[in-house]
Design a protein around this motif. Sequence first.
Motif, PDB file in Angstrom:
ATOM      1  N   TYR A   6       6.763  -3.306  -7.081  1.00 19.29           N
ATOM      2  CA  TYR A   6       6.070  -2.405  -6.159  1.00 19.29           C
ATOM      3  C   TYR A   6       4.885  -1.727  -6.853  1.00 19.29           C
ATOM      4  O   TYR A   6       3.864  -1.441  -6.236  1.00 19.29           O
ATOM      5  N   SER A   7       5.010  -1.509  -8.161  1.00 17.41           N
ATOM      6  CA  SER A   7       3.983  -0.793  -8.931  1.00 17.41           C
ATOM      7  C   SER A   7       2.826  -1.685  -9.372  1.00 17.41           C
ATOM      8  O   SER A   7       1.907  -1.213 -10.058  1.00 17.41           O
ATOM      9  N   SER A   8       2.835  -2.957  -9.003  1.00 16.02           N
ATOM     10  CA  SER A   8       1.811  -3.894  -9.483  1.00 16.02           C
ATOM     11  C   SER A   8       0.411  -3.536  -9.020  1.00 16.02           C
ATOM     12  O   SER A   8      -0.579  -3.858  -9.682  1.00 16.02           O
ATOM     13  N   HIS A   9       0.293  -2.866  -7.879  1.00 16.82           N
ATOM     14  CA  HIS A   9      -1.015  -2.452  -7.372  1.00 16.82           C
ATOM     15  C   HIS A   9      -1.335  -1.052  -7.892  1.00 16.82           C
ATOM     16  O   HIS A   9      -0.614  -0.096  -7.600  1.00 16.82           O
ATOM     17  N   GLU A  10      -2.427  -0.923  -8.628  1.00 17.02           N
ATOM     18  CA  GLU A  10      -2.832   0.390  -9.122  1.00 17.02           C
ATOM     19  C   GLU A  10      -3.428   1.243  -8.000  1.00 17.02           C
ATOM     20  O   GLU A  10      -3.215   2.452  -7.943  1.00 17.02           O
ATOM     21  N   ASP A  11      -4.174   0.614  -7.106  1.00 18.02           N
ATOM     22  CA  ASP A  11      -4.794   1.335  -5.992  1.00 18.02           C
ATOM     23  C   ASP A  11      -4.020   1.026  -4.721  1.00 18.02           C
ATOM     24  O   ASP A  11      -4.123  -0.063  -4.152  1.00 18.02           O
ATOM     25  N   LYS A  12      -3.237   2.020  -4.283  1.00 16.03           N
ATOM     26  CA  LYS A  12      -2.426   1.841  -3.095  1.00 16.03           C
ATOM     27  C   LYS A  12      -2.961   2.602  -1.882  1.00 16.03           C
ATOM     28  O   LYS A  12      -2.289   2.679  -0.857  1.00 16.03           O
ATOM     29  N   SER A  55       0.833  -1.206   0.000  1.00 14.97           N
ATOM     30  CA  SER A  55       0.000   0.000   0.000  1.00 14.97           C
ATOM     31  C   SER A  55       0.865   1.253   0.000  1.00 14.97           C
ATOM     32  O   SER A  55       2.092   1.196   0.131  1.00 14.97           O
ATOM     33  N   LYS A  56       0.215   2.418  -0.138  1.00 14.48           N
ATOM     34  CA  LYS A  56       0.919   3.687  -0.284  1.00 14.48           C
ATOM     35  C   LYS A  56       1.775   4.019   0.928  1.00 14.48           C
ATOM     36  O   LYS A  56       2.820   4.671   0.816  1.00 14.48           O
ATOM     37  N   SER A  57       1.355   3.569   2.098  1.00  9.84           N
ATOM     38  CA  SER A  57       2.107   3.885   3.308  1.00  9.84           C
ATOM     39  C   SER A  57       3.451   3.167   3.360  1.00  9.84           C
ATOM     40  O   SER A  57       4.296   3.483   4.189  1.00  9.84           O
ATOM     41  N   VAL A  58       3.644   2.199   2.478  1.00 11.81           N
ATOM     42  CA  VAL A  58       4.913   1.469   2.428  1.00 11.81           C
ATOM     43  C   VAL A  58       5.784   2.083   1.346  1.00 11.81           C
ATOM     44  O   VAL A  58       5.437   2.066   0.166  1.00 11.81           O
TER      45      VAL A  58
END
Length: 751
Positions: A315-321, A249-252
Amino acid sequence: MLPLLLLTHISVCLAAPTVQCDPSKVKINGGSYTVIDEGSRVKYSCPEGKYPYPAFTRACQYDGTWTNEKYPAVCKDILCPAPVAFEGGSFYPKQANYKIGEVLTFECYDGFKMEGPENRTCQKNAKWSGKTTICQDNSGYCSDPGIPIGAIKTGTSYGIEKKVKYTCSQGLIMFGSKERECLESKHWSGSEPACRQWYTYDTPEEVADSFSSSMLQSIDTTNSQDREDRKVQILKYGLMNIFIVLDTSKSVEEKDFITAKESSKIFIQKVANYDIKPRYCIISFASNAINVVALRDENNKNDDDVMDKLTQFEYSSHEDKQGTNTGAALKSIYEQLIEQELWYKNRGDKESFMKTQNVILLMTDGNYNMGGDPRVIMTKIQDLLDIGKRKEDMREEFLDVYVFGLGSDINQPEINDLASKKANEVHVFHLEDVDKMKECFDQMIDESDVMDTCGLAKYYAVKKDEENIPEMYPWIANISITRSGQVQSCKGTILSPRFILTAAHCFELNEPVHTIGVQIYGPPRKDNKPELKAYKVENFYRHPDYIPESKKDKGIKRSFDHDVALLELKSKIEFTRTARPICIPCTVGTSQALKNPQATTCSTHENLLLSGEEVKAMFIADMEEAEVFIKNGIKRLGCLDAAKKAPDLKDVKNIEDAVTDQFLCTGGIEPQVELPTCKGDSGGPLIVQYKKRFIQVGIISWGTINHCEDGKRINQTEKYNRDFYQSIFKVWSWIKTILNMKNEGVEFLSN
């Protein structure tokens, strides 16, 4: 029980504030701070021995204020908590709290016996050194469970099914069990609680030691007793699941995500050291979950393939972080376990799923912010695996939940609730950050914590060939004795870095040590081919009661009673996958291997390992195992009858003068034709496999029939063939005397 690994960074994801907060209000007295997360947070640092009050971080809120802004930031002294109560004794000095380096001293009243350290020191991480000190009077069915420093205990009755409850004094946070029950086994349920400051951290060394020790206990546990059955299940179906779940997620931050991946790969390598074949599953999650490797995938038992897929995942595999949906990750685990259960049922195998071992390893630096409370889903996983439902069979050995809190912004009660609570094991930890997690796993990969553990081996090889056979039987030592240009061969087993256990009859009475050579497989070469390494002998020890001519007056030309010897090597053995110590009875290492709280005496070991009229065992012949059965009770009478047929014993009036209780017996053609020992096998081990550990109970000594011709073994068809082994239970005290005299580090039981 091996792992279901959950690597997660669950934290409240704060977007950058629309209003800037005043940076002058985050200064800290006595320390420094760093602006992080695009100016939305600050992180404090203090000199060694101090911590930042009121928190390690501050976040900029939407109203333009900092969290905890009304409390000025200051670096305060790290303090260890004070005892609230101490039963059966007293302690001093009595203070409200204690600074780093200060010492607490305990003493017990008359009639009480002290367990644990007399002195405990306040350490840099706000923890006391050593274990809980207890003054025991042994007046209850269970022993006094003690009161950890900073805790309050309710309940002073220690009878069966009686409970004690723990709370922490104000300001302290509990790790471990809040309630414990006295069980029929005379042990307390759950894990010992610990009351900690909110800023207390576990060091990577502490975590590596506790986690590695607990993980080894997990590996030793299985209900599958039949070796061949277990071999098929583990290799073909997988009686172990390892789930690795990564928060993306974005916090990581990306650098932390990369570190978490590297930590995961180190852990996989660590598991590979134990030479087992679990199924892997890797899940990444942010607002939703992605399966990087699924439980159903064909190659998920190949650790190299699993690590390759983990490396390739970006790391970019998730579009919604934006979200931290820990619930989605746990739900994916839950659904894949249901799918695995159905897979077994469709094949008419309902039991294997319930025999599958799982461990959850959860790494977190914050709180979930969507997807529901992960504790609810964890409960569903426990219900599916039938964990903790029935008092008569809690099945706790089939699920271990390890929780690693990383950094300061974590919900400590939450991580404690998620973790397993098992006696004498630690399952919840608090590390400073992701880097410390990698450091922890780096230390765990040190082979010294695995290779010197007795009775381990790479047993489950798909194919036995030149390369992996030394790893399958790593305790075997080849012994040669050179006399007048002729070489006699014997076998032995590795007991410790400098000692080899073998048979006394391999050697002449005054055998010069320079005539004795020992060869043990060393680390594989670059081409993976095993290579024997030669060792010189420093000293030779023969049991003083081994006197071959002592029974000639009874018609016995050569007596083999006390047929045991020890070889002390000039240089230490380097323990590797091809050279490890064997377990022998009456040692602490074997008690741990037996996984039985009552296995604290030699007689208990003997009852566990040699119970029954026919005990399945094996010896190693030409680096191949030979399955045999140890004959006890009525079955042993056949050994006596067979011994009467031996040419050298035909004139003995009382055969029990030759076949004394010093010997264990195998051989014959019932219940199956058993491969006989040969002269070159002398001194080798008779081994009983207990779960996944190998325990030597005898030493190959003598037999009724010679089954060797020109140095080669011939087939056994003679019903009177019997082989006899010196029982280690009869000579362990002598072995103990020699190894203790040499400070060899093998810990023996007292009786």
